[in-house]
Design a protein around this motif. Sequence first.
Motif, PDB file in Angstrom:
ATOM      1  N   PHE A 141      46.377  40.085  40.378  1.00  0.00           N
ATOM      2  CA  PHE A 141      45.009  40.094  40.604  1.00  0.00           C
ATOM      3  C   PHE A 141      45.140  40.167  42.072  1.00  0.00           C
ATOM      4  O   PHE A 141      45.951  39.541  43.094  1.00  0.00           O
ATOM      5  CB  PHE A 141      44.555  38.743  40.220  1.00  0.00           C
ATOM      6  CG  PHE A 141      44.124  38.669  38.771  1.00  0.00           C
ATOM      7  CD1 PHE A 141      44.841  38.167  37.979  1.00  0.00           C
ATOM      8  CD2 PHE A 141      42.631  39.035  38.334  1.00  0.00           C
ATOM      9  CE1 PHE A 141      44.626  38.023  36.560  1.00  0.00           C
ATOM     10  CE2 PHE A 141      42.636  38.899  37.065  1.00  0.00           C
ATOM     11  CZ  PHE A 141      43.522  38.548  36.315  1.00  0.00           C
ATOM     12  N   TYR A 178      37.184  40.549  40.390  1.00  0.00           N
ATOM     13  CA  TYR A 178      38.617  40.968  40.502  1.00  0.00           C
ATOM     14  C   TYR A 178      39.153  42.097  40.176  1.00  0.00           C
ATOM     15  O   TYR A 178      39.031  42.316  38.982  1.00  0.00           O
ATOM     16  CB  TYR A 178      39.429  39.759  39.820  1.00  0.00           C
ATOM     17  CG  TYR A 178      39.162  38.282  40.561  1.00  0.00           C
ATOM     18  CD1 TYR A 178      38.463  37.424  39.781  1.00  0.00           C
ATOM     19  CD2 TYR A 178      39.942  37.973  41.458  1.00  0.00           C
ATOM     20  CE1 TYR A 178      38.575  35.959  40.405  1.00  0.00           C
ATOM     21  CE2 TYR A 178      39.952  36.672  42.080  1.00  0.00           C
ATOM     22  CZ  TYR A 178      38.961  35.674  41.568  1.00  0.00           C
ATOM     23  OH  TYR A 178      39.152  34.336  42.028  1.00  0.00           O
ATOM     24  N   ALA A 188      42.607  43.907  38.915  1.00  0.00           N
ATOM     25  CA  ALA A 188      43.880  43.563  38.319  1.00  0.00           C
ATOM     26  C   ALA A 188      44.696  44.565  37.967  1.00  0.00           C
ATOM     27  O   ALA A 188      44.290  45.496  37.273  1.00  0.00           O
ATOM     28  CB  ALA A 188      43.725  42.409  37.429  1.00  0.00           C
TER      29      ALA A 188
END
Lengths: 113, 113
Positions: A103, A90, A92
């Motif tokens: 995210f 992810y 972010a």
Amino acid sequence: GDSVTQTEGLVTVTEGLPVKLNCTYQTTYLTIAFFWYVQYLNEAPQVLLKSSTDNKRTEHQGFHATLHKSSSSFHLQKSSAQLSDSALYYCALGTGNTGKLIFGLGTTLQVQP
Amino acid sequence: NAGVIQTPRHKVTGKGQEATLWCEPISGHSAVFWYRQTIVQGLEFLTYFRNQAPIDDSGMPKERFSAQMPNQSHSTLKIQSTQPQDSAVYLCASSWDNTGQLYFGEGSKLTVL
């Protein structure tokens, strides 16, 4: 509003080859921080890399990323992928010194033998 | 050091029933965040507390979701009249500063039948 875009849902790469995961963002904040989080199967997400300095390369565990404010990007790269790198990644965005993160949808990296 | 502890790890409810999820942050951390994780939406921000005070609940569905932090070692997320679309992994995270480096628990997987 603020947003993070990860264009690939799944990236498959052969062990030993380079890999790049894309991340771009939109924000009106001037003070920003960027993170890559990695989540291995059945584990909690954990920080892999972080940066708040424009054009400065950040490295950890063989991965590297450079925040480019001119192109609103924070791509994640590794020169030689390992089987153990298979995970969900992810990107972010942190804004305004609140600690709150926005995210992207995440990219699953599959490293094949 | 113990990480963020979330209970239960798995919860199955029938449509219309209530679900309560618990989170114990890392000792000494001043902020607690709740996120919802699904394949379609990725990691969605729900709400967060700093020093036990609610700061931002902009991600919370207003009608059926509520969160509390009655003391510094405990936060709860309550979902009333659960619906199948509430099925997700609910992640709690804590942090000791406002840089955005979050420490996640392993999550509570909610399944609404």
